[in-house]
Scaffold this motif. Structure first.
Motif, PDB file in Angstrom:
ATOM      1  N   SER A 138      16.223  19.341 -22.052  1.00 31.93           N
ATOM      2  CA  SER A 138      15.411  18.491 -21.187  1.00 31.93           C
ATOM      3  C   SER A 138      15.611  17.031 -21.594  1.00 31.93           C
ATOM      4  CB  SER A 138      13.927  18.868 -21.329  1.00 31.93           C
ATOM      5  OG  SER A 138      13.091  17.928 -20.685  1.00 31.93           O
ATOM      6  N   ASP A 139      15.574  16.127 -20.600  1.00 32.66           N
ATOM      7  CA  ASP A 139      15.653  14.686 -20.835  1.00 32.66           C
ATOM      8  C   ASP A 139      17.081  14.261 -21.199  1.00 32.66           C
ATOM      9  OD1 ASP A 139      14.385  12.522 -23.501  1.00 32.66           O
ATOM     10  OD2 ASP A 139      15.427  12.021 -21.640  1.00 32.66           O
ATOM     11  N   ARG A 140      17.610  14.784 -22.280  1.00 32.58           N
ATOM     12  CA  ARG A 140      18.931  14.312 -22.743  1.00 32.58           C
ATOM     13  C   ARG A 140      19.885  15.499 -22.926  1.00 32.58           C
ATOM     14  NH1 ARG A 140      17.004  10.265 -27.552  1.00 32.58           N
ATOM     15  NH2 ARG A 140      15.833   8.781 -26.304  1.00 32.58           N
ATOM     16  N   GLY A 242      18.210  -4.446 -20.819  1.00 32.99           N
ATOM     17  CA  GLY A 242      17.551  -3.607 -21.820  1.00 32.99           C
ATOM     18  C   GLY A 242      17.705  -2.148 -21.398  1.00 32.99           C
ATOM     19  N   GLN A 243      18.282  -1.305 -22.228  1.00 35.16           N
ATOM     20  CA  GLN A 243      18.492   0.092 -21.808  1.00 35.16           C
ATOM     21  C   GLN A 243      17.168   0.855 -21.704  1.00 35.16           C
ATOM     22  OE1 GLN A 243      21.347   2.146 -24.203  1.00 35.16           O
ATOM     23  NE2 GLN A 243      23.087   1.189 -23.209  1.00 35.16           N
ATOM     24  N   ASN A 244      16.077   0.242 -22.164  1.00 39.09           N
ATOM     25  CA  ASN A 244      14.755   0.766 -21.769  1.00 39.09           C
ATOM     26  C   ASN A 244      13.777  -0.409 -21.661  1.00 39.09           C
ATOM     27  OD1 ASN A 244      14.013   0.179 -24.435  1.00 39.09           O
ATOM     28  ND2 ASN A 244      12.784   2.043 -24.616  1.00 39.09           N
ATOM     29  N   VAL A 271      15.414  -0.242 -17.885  1.00 35.72           N
ATOM     30  CA  VAL A 271      15.413   1.132 -17.369  1.00 35.72           C
ATOM     31  C   VAL A 271      14.138   1.817 -17.845  1.00 35.72           C
ATOM     32  CG1 VAL A 271      16.647   3.344 -17.273  1.00 35.72           C
ATOM     33  CG2 VAL A 271      17.934   1.201 -17.536  1.00 35.72           C
ATOM     34  N   ASP A 272      13.563   2.622 -17.057  1.00 35.58           N
ATOM     35  CA  ASP A 272      12.414   3.509 -17.261  1.00 35.58           C
ATOM     36  C   ASP A 272      11.387   3.380 -16.142  1.00 35.58           C
ATOM     37  OD1 ASP A 272      12.047   3.741 -20.928  1.00 35.58           O
ATOM     38  OD2 ASP A 272      13.269   4.843 -19.477  1.00 35.58           O
ATOM     39  N   ALA A 273      11.014   2.131 -15.790  1.00 42.22           N
ATOM     40  CA  ALA A 273       9.973   1.921 -14.763  1.00 42.22           C
ATOM     41  C   ALA A 273       8.616   2.470 -15.239  1.00 42.22           C
ATOM     42  CB  ALA A 273      10.364   2.557 -13.444  1.00 42.22           C
TER      43      ALA A 273
HETATM   44  O1  AHR Z   1      15.843   9.692 -22.883  1.00 48.29           O
HETATM   45  C1  AHR Z   1      15.142   8.718 -22.136  1.00 48.29           C
HETATM   46  C2  AHR Z   1      14.967   7.487 -22.957  1.00 48.29           C
HETATM   47  O2  AHR Z   1      14.320   7.787 -24.187  1.00 48.29           O
HETATM   48  C3  AHR Z   1      14.106   6.418 -22.294  1.00 48.29           C
HETATM   49  O3  AHR Z   1      14.798   5.608 -21.399  1.00 48.29           O
HETATM   50  C4  AHR Z   1      13.612   5.674 -23.496  1.00 48.29           C
HETATM   51  O4  AHR Z   1      12.508   4.841 -23.231  1.00 48.29           O
HETATM   52  C5  AHR Z   1      13.293   6.803 -24.435  1.00 48.29           C
HETATM   53  O5  AHR Z   1      13.296   6.430 -25.758  1.00 48.29           O
END
Ligand code: AHR
Length: 340
Positions: A138-140, A242-244, A271-273
């Motif tokens: 999940s997520d990554r 900024g990547q987040n 990124v994120d919103a």
């Molecule tokens: O995996 C998503 C990233 O993980 C987000 O963009 C970041 O905010 C978090 O640390």
């Protein structure tokens, strides 16, 4: 002779009768009595109440992660899932150890991994498969090992990077210089690797020059420290990616302290919103934020239940996302309606 004829006839008859008996089909065994259907063990159909999920969270590095953790905890409660939550404290060794704990936990039938880094998972994934655990990413994502997990549910981080590059190109259109600084998430994370790949693809299309790029580990404080150090070297920068959101917030603070107007003198894109990004856009310090949806739990739990019930799933189920702009006239209403 007459006796011999009688004897011969007798022998012939005996042989004939024997041959009949020999060819007669063996008495067919009685057909097995059909087992009444009620005695056949029915295939178990899992429900959410049968699920014991070992969830390996990365840590608690910002607003996105807080919303993501809340999604898994709240949805588990709503569905009646037994959730075992493990905080890896942004430490890969701790996360691998937590994974092994869930492999050895006889109660756990589903492991949900949100991997801190793309590598370092081969042994753990093979052990999980050998132990019969259902594994969902999940997520990554992780590199390879597709045979060892059911599916990956998460964003297309490369596409998020492409969107960011396109938005930076739009903001710098007509600018004489297009020097852009990039604040990178933790090295080795698919979110950091892939967003960087996508951003470079589309930024190159408009002649953006990425003059500085360094990890700031997703955090406000490191985003500020890195940007401060860069500003001591030069102020010739037209955009910061900024990547987040958190790292962008740090850059905004550093720009202000250096006498520059964020989102005006230097375009800011993240990124994120998260809610913080919407507030920054309403404050006029952030230009654009590319959404990365943290509310993944409903899709993850649904996929886990399908997998427990033997259904096959695609190797990747991308989450749906958008882009939000400070100059959107409906921004305040959009912000009010968001869950995170
Ligand atoms: O995996 C998503 C990233 O993980 C987000 O963009 C970041 O905010 C978090 O640390």
């Amino acid at each position: 002779m007459k006796i011999s004829k009688v004897f011969f006839a007798l022998v012939v008859m005996l042989v004939f009768v024997g041959s009949l008996v020999g060819c007669a089909p063996a008495a067919t065994p009685a057909a097995p009595t059909a087992v009444p259907a009620t005695d056949v063990p029915a295939k178990k159909v899992y429900t959410y109440a049968d699920m014991v999920v070992g969830f390996l969270q990365t840590g608690s590095e910002g607003g996105w992660r807080a919303a993501n953790s809340a999604s898994f905890k709240e949805t588990a409660t709503q569905l009646g899932i037994n959730l075992k939550f493990y905080d890896s404290q942004n430490d890969l060794a701790k996360q691998v150890a937590g994974f092994q704990q869930f492999i050895e936990d006889p109660e756990v039938n589903v492991i949900v991994l949100q991997p801190l880094e793309v590598t370092g998972w081969e042994q753990a994934m093979k052990d999980a498969k050998a132990a019969g655990k259902t594994v969902i990413l999940s997520d990554r994502r992780i590199d390879g090992l597709e045979d060892y997990y059911v599916t990956f549910i998460g964003a297309d981080f490369v596409e998020e990077g492409r969107k960011a590059g396109r938005e930076m190109c739009k903001m710098l259109e007509g600018s004489d210089s297009k020097n852009v600084w990039e604040l990178v998430g933790n090295v080795g994370a698919s979110a950091a690797i892939d967003r960087g790949v996508g951003f470079r693809e589309t930024a190159a299309e408009c002649g953006i020059n990425i003059t500085k790029s360094q990890t700031a580990n997703w955090s406000v404080s490191e985003g500020k420290q890195v940007t401060e150090a860069w500003l001591k070297e030069t102020k010739d920068v037209q955009g910061i990616f900024g990547q987040n959101d958190e790292m962008a917030f740090g850059a905004i603070e550093a720009l202000k302290e250096a006498g520059l107007v964020p989102a005006v003198d230097v375009k800011i894109l993240s990124v994120d919103a998260t809610a913080g990004a919407f507030q920054a856009m309403l404050d006029g310090t952030l230009n654009v934020t590319v959404e990365c949806n943290p509310l993944l739990a409903p899709q993850v739990y649904e996929a886990a239940l399908a997998a427990l019930n033997g259904e096959s799933l695609p190797k990747w189920i991308p989450s749906q996302e958008s882009v939000f702009y400070a100059d959107d006239p409906n921004l305040k209403d959009i912000a009010a309606g968001r869950k995170y």
